[in-house]
Each structure stands twice: as C-alpha cells, then as structure tokens.
Design a protein around this motif. Structure first.
Motif, mmCIF file in Angstrom:
data_model
loop_
_atom_site.group_PDB
_atom_site.id
_atom_site.type_symbol
_atom_site.label_atom_id
_atom_site.label_comp_id
_atom_site.label_asym_id
_atom_site.label_seq_id
_atom_site.Cartn_x
_atom_site.Cartn_y
_atom_site.Cartn_z
ATOM 1 N N THR A 127 22.215 36.863 38.435
ATOM 2 C CA THR A 127 23.528 37.121 39.033
ATOM 3 C C THR A 127 24.465 37.739 38.004
ATOM 4 O O THR A 127 25.165 38.705 38.291
ATOM 5 C CB THR A 127 24.138 35.806 39.552
ATOM 6 O OG1 THR A 127 23.204 35.189 40.426
ATOM 7 C CG2 THR A 127 25.430 36.062 40.289
ATOM 8 N N ASP A 154 25.419 36.895 46.353
ATOM 9 C CA ASP A 154 25.533 36.027 45.173
ATOM 10 C C ASP A 154 26.407 36.669 44.109
ATOM 11 O O ASP A 154 27.211 36.007 43.464
ATOM 12 C CB ASP A 154 24.143 35.762 44.571
ATOM 13 C CG ASP A 154 23.456 34.614 45.282
ATOM 14 O OD1 ASP A 154 24.123 33.954 46.098
ATOM 15 O OD2 ASP A 154 22.253 34.387 45.031
ATOM 16 N N ILE A 155 26.217 37.985 43.925
ATOM 17 C CA ILE A 155 26.993 38.687 42.894
ATOM 18 C C ILE A 155 28.478 38.685 43.256
ATOM 19 O O ILE A 155 29.335 38.408 42.427
ATOM 20 C CB ILE A 155 26.466 40.128 42.711
ATOM 21 C CG1 ILE A 155 25.074 40.071 42.078
ATOM 22 C CG2 ILE A 155 27.419 40.954 41.865
ATOM 23 C CD1 ILE A 155 24.369 41.390 42.033
ATOM 24 N N ILE A 169 40.652 35.733 43.936
ATOM 25 C CA ILE A 169 41.822 36.558 43.622
ATOM 26 C C ILE A 169 41.466 37.601 42.564
ATOM 27 O O ILE A 169 41.981 38.714 42.562
ATOM 28 C CB ILE A 169 43.020 35.685 43.161
ATOM 29 C CG1 ILE A 169 44.303 36.516 43.015
ATOM 30 C CG2 ILE A 169 42.744 34.992 41.860
ATOM 31 C CD1 ILE A 169 44.999 36.828 44.293
ATOM 32 N N LEU A 170 40.521 37.249 41.694
ATOM 33 C CA LEU A 170 40.100 38.160 40.639
ATOM 34 C C LEU A 170 39.420 39.392 41.243
ATOM 35 O O LEU A 170 39.681 40.526 40.847
ATOM 36 C CB LEU A 170 39.127 37.436 39.715
ATOM 37 C CG LEU A 170 38.776 38.169 38.445
ATOM 38 C CD1 LEU A 170 39.957 38.142 37.505
ATOM 39 C CD2 LEU A 170 37.571 37.542 37.792
ATOM 40 N N PHE A 177 29.973 36.536 45.067
ATOM 41 C CA PHE A 177 30.464 35.165 44.951
ATOM 42 C C PHE A 177 30.697 34.764 43.501
ATOM 43 O O PHE A 177 31.302 33.737 43.229
ATOM 44 C CB PHE A 177 29.485 34.178 45.594
ATOM 45 C CG PHE A 177 29.824 33.852 47.013
ATOM 46 C CD1 PHE A 177 31.045 33.263 47.323
ATOM 47 C CD2 PHE A 177 28.947 34.130 48.034
ATOM 48 C CE1 PHE A 177 31.367 32.966 48.629
ATOM 49 C CE2 PHE A 177 29.266 33.833 49.352
ATOM 50 C CZ PHE A 177 30.481 33.248 49.651
ATOM 51 N N ALA A 178 30.188 35.564 42.564
ATOM 52 C CA ALA A 178 30.335 35.213 41.151
ATOM 53 C C ALA A 178 31.742 35.506 40.644
ATOM 54 O O ALA A 178 32.070 35.176 39.522
ATOM 55 C CB ALA A 178 29.321 35.957 40.301
ATOM 56 N N PHE A 179 32.569 36.164 41.480
ATOM 57 C CA PHE A 179 33.953 36.429 41.081
ATOM 58 C C PHE A 179 34.878 35.471 41.802
ATOM 59 O O PHE A 179 34.785 35.341 43.012
ATOM 60 C CB PHE A 179 34.354 37.863 41.452
ATOM 61 C CG PHE A 179 33.555 38.925 40.792
ATOM 62 C CD1 PHE A 179 33.923 39.405 39.552
ATOM 63 C CD2 PHE A 179 32.443 39.453 41.411
ATOM 64 C CE1 PHE A 179 33.193 40.396 38.942
ATOM 65 C CE2 PHE A 179 31.701 40.447 40.811
ATOM 66 C CZ PHE A 179 32.076 40.927 39.572
ATOM 67 N N PRO A 180 35.784 34.818 41.081
ATOM 68 C CA PRO A 180 36.813 34.055 41.786
ATOM 69 C C PRO A 180 37.579 35.009 42.709
ATOM 70 O O PRO A 180 37.811 36.163 42.337
ATOM 71 C CB PRO A 180 37.718 33.538 40.670
ATOM 72 C CG PRO A 180 36.900 33.592 39.440
ATOM 73 C CD PRO A 180 35.958 34.724 39.618
ATOM 74 N N PHE A 198 32.938 31.434 35.541
ATOM 75 C CA PHE A 198 32.901 30.939 36.914
ATOM 76 C C PHE A 198 31.465 30.569 37.305
ATOM 77 O O PHE A 198 31.209 29.499 37.855
ATOM 78 C CB PHE A 198 33.453 32.031 37.829
ATOM 79 C CG PHE A 198 33.677 31.611 39.248
ATOM 80 C CD1 PHE A 198 34.542 30.572 39.551
ATOM 81 C CD2 PHE A 198 33.038 32.273 40.280
ATOM 82 C CE1 PHE A 198 34.755 30.198 40.862
ATOM 83 C CE2 PHE A 198 33.250 31.905 41.598
ATOM 84 C CZ PHE A 198 34.111 30.860 41.883
ATOM 85 N N VAL A 199 30.513 31.454 36.974
ATOM 86 C CA VAL A 199 29.107 31.189 37.287
ATOM 87 C C VAL A 199 28.623 29.962 36.518
ATOM 88 O O VAL A 199 27.931 29.096 37.066
ATOM 89 C CB VAL A 199 28.242 32.423 36.963
ATOM 90 C CG1 VAL A 199 26.763 32.087 37.060
ATOM 91 C CG2 VAL A 199 28.578 33.569 37.899
ATOM 92 N N VAL A 215 26.485 41.118 38.032
ATOM 93 C CA VAL A 215 27.939 41.170 37.856
ATOM 94 C C VAL A 215 28.310 42.245 36.832
ATOM 95 O O VAL A 215 29.203 43.061 37.059
ATOM 96 C CB VAL A 215 28.468 39.788 37.397
ATOM 97 C CG1 VAL A 215 29.881 39.904 36.874
ATOM 98 C CG2 VAL A 215 28.403 38.797 38.538
ATOM 99 N N TYR A 234 37.734 28.379 40.414
ATOM 100 C CA TYR A 234 38.700 29.314 40.983
ATOM 101 C C TYR A 234 39.956 29.408 40.124
ATOM 102 O O TYR A 234 40.553 30.463 39.970
ATOM 103 C CB TYR A 234 39.071 28.905 42.409
ATOM 104 C CG TYR A 234 38.073 29.365 43.424
ATOM 105 C CD1 TYR A 234 37.924 30.723 43.687
ATOM 106 C CD2 TYR A 234 37.265 28.479 44.099
ATOM 107 C CE1 TYR A 234 36.996 31.163 44.597
ATOM 108 C CE2 TYR A 234 36.330 28.911 45.012
ATOM 109 C CZ TYR A 234 36.205 30.257 45.261
ATOM 110 O OH TYR A 234 35.286 30.698 46.155
#
Lengths: 320, 298
Positions: free
Chosen positions: A17, B135-136, B143-144, B138-141, A299-300, A21, A255
């Motif tokens: 992941t 999944d990728i 608001i970010l 979802f790896a960001f918060p 976060f991850v 990213v 978050y």
C-alpha cells in the motif's frame, strides 16, 4: 500468542500500500500544469535563456524520462531524502523533522483528553439508557460532532483574547522538553478544541457498546451470581466494550495526524498541517509531496498498530 | 469530528424491508427521521430562495454605511464588515454548500458503488485491482486527500466537489462490495444466470436493490461530511472563491469582527451545525427505515 504469519502478511500488505501511495503522490503532483521551474521562479522563468532553462531542468531532474524520475523519487524516499523546498531551498526531510513533533504532540494530547472524557460520559449515559443524563449526553455528542473545529477554534481564540486577555505566543514554538508550562500554553487549547469531536465519537461508541453488553447473557449470569454492580461493570461490561473503543481511538488518532491543518492555522502552531498549508499556498510541490507522504505513512502504520492491538486484546480474533 | 468521514454500521446482506409503505413514510415514523426530513426540506427551500436572488437584500452588494449592524427587523442576522446582509449571504452559503455536497456525493456514490458491486460480483482480478486501489486511497487521512486534490486542481466549487468525491468514492466501494459478495452467491442470482438473463439486468434488477440499503444510509452521512469539508476548505481559502458567499468563508471573515460583532460568526456557524445535525438525524431515520429488524422493536 501472536500469529506471526498473520503479522507478516499484514505488514507486507501495508508495504505494498505504501509503495502505491508513493506512486500516487508522485503521479498526482506531476499532472499539475507547469513545472518546478515555473513554480519556483514564477513569471521570471520566462526570461531564462534556453541554456539556463536546460541546466535548471537538469538540476530538478525533470529533463529525464518519467520512469527515471519516479525511480529517483522512490529511491530518495527509501533513503530518507524527500527533495528540496522550492521556496527556501531547505531539505523537505528537515522541514518535516521540525514540524512532525508539534503535530504528534497535538494529536496525542487531544486523543488522551478525548478518550478520557468520551469513556466517562459514555459509561454515564450507557448505564442509565433513556434517562435525562443519557439524552443530555447524547445531544451534546451530536452537537460536538457537528461543530466544525474551525468554528470552535475561532470562538476559543476570541474568548481567550477578549475575556482573559490571553494571547498564545505565536512567535516560536516551545518544545515540551524546554518548558512544560510554555509548551502547554501553546498546545493545550488547540488540543481541547480537537478533543471535543474526538470525545463525542468515543462517547457514542462507549454508550452503544455499554448498552449492548449490559444486556448480554453473561452479564446477567454475573449479576445472578451476586457480583457487586461495580465489579460487573469493570470486569464484565467494560472489559468487552474496550475492544471497539480501542479500535475507534486508534483510527481517530490516525485521522488527527492528517487533520490538524485548520487548528494549526488558527493557533499558529508550526506543525505538519501548517507546513502543508503554506506549501500549497506557495505551490511548493516537493514540500506538499513530502508532507502528504509522511502523514500517509504514519496513518498506515497507526492502522497496522490498531489491528495488532485489537488482536492482542480480543482472543477470539487470534484463532482465525 | 469535522474531518472524519463516518462509515455506516455494516448491515450485512440484509435486504431492504419489503415495500409495504413508501420509504418516506417509514422515515417519517422515526422521530429522528421526522426532524431530519423537515429541517432538510426547510434548508433546501432557503437555499433555493437564496440562489434565485428573491431575498430582500443582495448577498454581494456592499453598503459601507451599514457596516457591522446588529440583528434588526431590517437585517435579521445583522451585517458584515462590508455592510452585506448576513441572512442573504447565509442563504446563498447554504446553497453553495448543498450544491458541492450533492454533486460530490452523487459522483462518489455512483462511481464507488459501480466499483464495489463489480469487485464483489465478478471477483478475481477485477476485485484484486479495485481493492488494491481502494486500499491506497484509504491510506490518506480524509482531509489530507481533499487538500492534496485541491492543491493539484486549484480552488473553485467544481474542484472542491471533485476533491470530496475522490475522498468518498472508496468508502462507497467498501460499503457496496461486502453485501454484493453475499448476494452474488445467492441461489436466486445463480438461477438468473442459468436462465440467461442479461448481465446488466441481473446487476440492476437483482443485485443493486439488495445492496442499496447501506449505500443509501452512507449517502446522508457523506452529505453531512461533505458540508463540513466544503466549509473547512473555504475557511482555509482553498474552496469557494470570493465574492461568492460560502459558510466557511463567512466564518473566516468573522475572525476579524467577532470580538465586536458576535452575529458575524454565530449565524454562519449555526447554519453549518444545523445542516450537519439534520443530515445525521436523517441518516438515523433512514437506517431504521431500511432495517427490517427494527420493525419488531418499539
């Protein structure tokens, strides 16, 4: 007690992941019109001679094909090199290193305050469902979730300034290691603002878990055995309600790491959020890219940790 | 939390209750649903009136002589630092917020559900690709991710809507994929396949209705989060462009005036809070209306 195979698979998944990213961040920021030269020099870039432009392109590495750039970016990231800021030439890694502690402290403090208040209020509401204290707490949590933090933050700053003539020192950030009171005077109020919504979320989960658990057969059995209400509450109801609360707290904490942009802006705290916001305003893409990546990585990792914790608390999930 | 998207509680594959009465009637039977439905209609009417420009005051025209006047019979919610009517600006602000919220959530719901249902129904490599991609994201918060998209696209309401849609698409994908997995393996779907029913018909007539309940509930939660995000981005100066009124921009402007003029902050803030609470209540109402297990409960 841990299932190592599960842990390995989960860690590998997280790694894939993160690689994704990195690529996504790279691609998104390359699709922006205009290149690094225009971004750093503005309209002056029009006056460059072809030779100057070529040497700058070479400096920023944008004269190479995209896959070479992607590779340079990924291998740089792997070595802890996030590139250079376009506005001040500092390394993005050093900028991140100085802002990250502020954001982490803010997030940790808000999470602690939010969890403490949320659990206490949730138990209060859940132990007397339908009563006035329950409705009141539930109403408060609904409002707590609906008030945007920029409204609450603005109100708090105004009230502090007007009623108490209190102005947080926005000049330089005081680390916790140098002066606890100086640090708290800067970070306590923004943490309280962030803790409101955090507490509201924790309270709602605690309440619903408490109500559900208090109805369970094993709790009735425990009461039937003649255990004291306090003991039933502690070791039978709350122990089981802990699992979803821990999960929620962890997710919310994750978050928070990315969600402090607004509050840092209002309270003038030099954290990751402010770094990101300033970089967006200045179109300083290497900094945007670096901050977004670091927060996503954290976060991850936090989510991975929550998963791990969840398995350690709840024995039922270990079997599968 | 204003920056936290809420995921609806999973309802598994429980199908929507058979239509004895209309959905609206069932929402109306729930107390929260009743409040939510009433207030959201009211807000929509105010927003449309604001957008049509039929309100007594112009939301953009400046009147230096009438700066920072308190609430009165002439200016119900007072005026701001440029002498603009806050009531009119709040009405248009609600319009701006609702427009971004509806457009972004509609896009996210459609794209997310198509991805989720395809992943759940076809499985195999389709599922693999969709799930990795989700999944990728979802790896960001949340608001970010919205900030990153806005920084790439620039501000303006369409870009804000795109940013929010990007954030919410993976949530709709996840919410629709799970139930589709269960429904896809059911006997009645297999029977349709054997009978040679065309695939689009199976998906639209047999799969979609059975997985729609969690999607619909998620829509109202997404709307409330979208309103918060739109106002937060506008507050930061990365959303709606002035002079178009936006609730977030109004709060941001109020930072300089609230100490002497409380109404400049209070009314736009109230509009946001009411809109968010209303949508959450409506979501509660929808959840009980769509959950057949609730029928037996008081």
């Amino acid at each position: 007690m841990l299932n190592w195979r599960w842990l390995g698979a989960r860690a590998l998944g997280a790694l894939i992941t993160l690689l994704g990213v990195t690529v996504v961040v790279f691609v998104v920021l390359r699709t922006i019109p205009g290149d690094a030269i225009t971004a750093s020099l503005g309209i002056e870039s029009g006056t460059l001679t072809p030779a100057q432009r070529a040497s700058l392109e070479h400096f920023y590495g944008i004269d190479r094909p995209w896959f070479a750039q992607l590779w340079a970016w990924i291998s740089g990231v792997a070595h802890g090199d996030l590139g250079l800021s376009l506005t001040n030439g500092k390394s993005v890694t050093s900028l991140v290193a100085s802002s990250l502690p502020v954001t982490v402290e803010l997030a940790v403090l808000s999470a602690l305050i939010g969890t403490a208040f949320g659990v206490v209020l949730g138990v209060l509401a859940g132990s007397r469902p339908g009563r006035a204290s329950d409705s009141l707490t539930q109403g408060a949590s609904l409002v707590g979730l609906a008030i945007p933090e920029f409204v609450l933050g603005t109100a708090v700053v105004t009230i502090l300034a007007e009623a108490f003539h209190y102005f947080p020192d926005t000049g330089t950030f005081v680390p916790l290691t140098r002066s606890v009171s100086g640090n708290m005077s800067q970070i306590l109020y923004p943490s309280l603002v962030l803790a409101v919504a955090f507490a509201a979320n924790v309270m709602r989960t605690t309440r619903s878990e408490y109500v559900e658990m208090a109805d369970a057969d094993y709790v009735r059995t425990a009461r039937g055995k003649g255990l004291s209400p306090g003991r039933v509450r502690r070791s039978h109801i709350l122990r089981n309600a802990t699992i979803p609360i821990v999960t929620l707290t962890g997710i919310q904490f994750g978050y928070l790491l990315g969600g402090t942009v607004i509050i840092e802006q209002i309270f003038a705290l030099p954290g990751m959020g402010r770094l990101l916001f300033t970089a967006i305003s200045n179109r300083d893409y290497p900094v945007v890219q670096g901050t977004v990546l670091v927060i996503a990585v954290l976060f991850v990792l936090v989510n991975l940790l929550v998963d791990l914790l969840y398995r350690m608390i709840d024995p039922r999930t270990r079997a599968s | 939390m204003s920056v936290l998207p809420t995921v609806a509680e999973p309802m598994g594959s429980v199908p929507a209750a058979p239509g004895r009465s209309s959905l609206l009637a069932r929402i109306w039977r729930d107390r929260n649903g009743r409040i939510g439905l009433t207030v959201i209609v009211l807000l929509a009417v105010i927003a449309v009136l604001g957008a049509l420009g039929v309100l007594p005051h112009d939301p953009i025209a400046q009147h230096p002589a009438a700066r920072l006047q308190g609430p009165s019979s002439r200016y119900w919610f007072g005026t701001d630092q440029f002498g603009r009517d806050i009531a009119a600006r709040a009405a248009v602000g609600i319009w701006t917020s609702l427009r971004v919220a509806v457009v972004s959530v509609a896009a996210a719901a459609v794209i997310g559900s198509v991805l989720g249902i395809s992943a759940g129904f076809f499985g195999g490599w389709v599922d693999q690709i969709v799930s990795r991609f989700i999944d990728i994201l979802f790896a960001f918060p949340a608001i970010l991710l919205a900030l990153a998209v806005v920084s790439a696209l620039g501000n303006g309401w369409q870009n804000t809507a795109i940013a929010i849609a990007v954030v919410y698409t993976p949530i709709f994908t996840r919410v629709s994929r799970g139930p589709t997995l269960t429904v896809g393996g059911a006997e009645y779907i297999k029977a349709q396949r054997v009978l040679g029913t065309p695939l689009p018909r199976i998906l639209l007539r047999h799969v979609l209705p059975n997985v729609s309940a969690p999607i619909v509930v998620q829509v109202t939660l997404a709307l409330s989060w979208a309103i918060l995000t739109e106002s937060a981005l506008s507050f930061l100066g990365l959303g709606t462009r002035p002079p178009t009124p936006s609730l977030g921009l109004m709060v941001s402007d109020a930072r300089n005036t609230v100490a002497t003029a409380w109404w400049t902050l209070t009314f736009p803030a109230l509009a946001i809070v009411i809109a968010v609470i209303t949508l959450n209540l409506l979501g509660d109402g929808l959840r009980s209306a769509l959950d057949p297990r609730r029928d037996s409960r008081p």
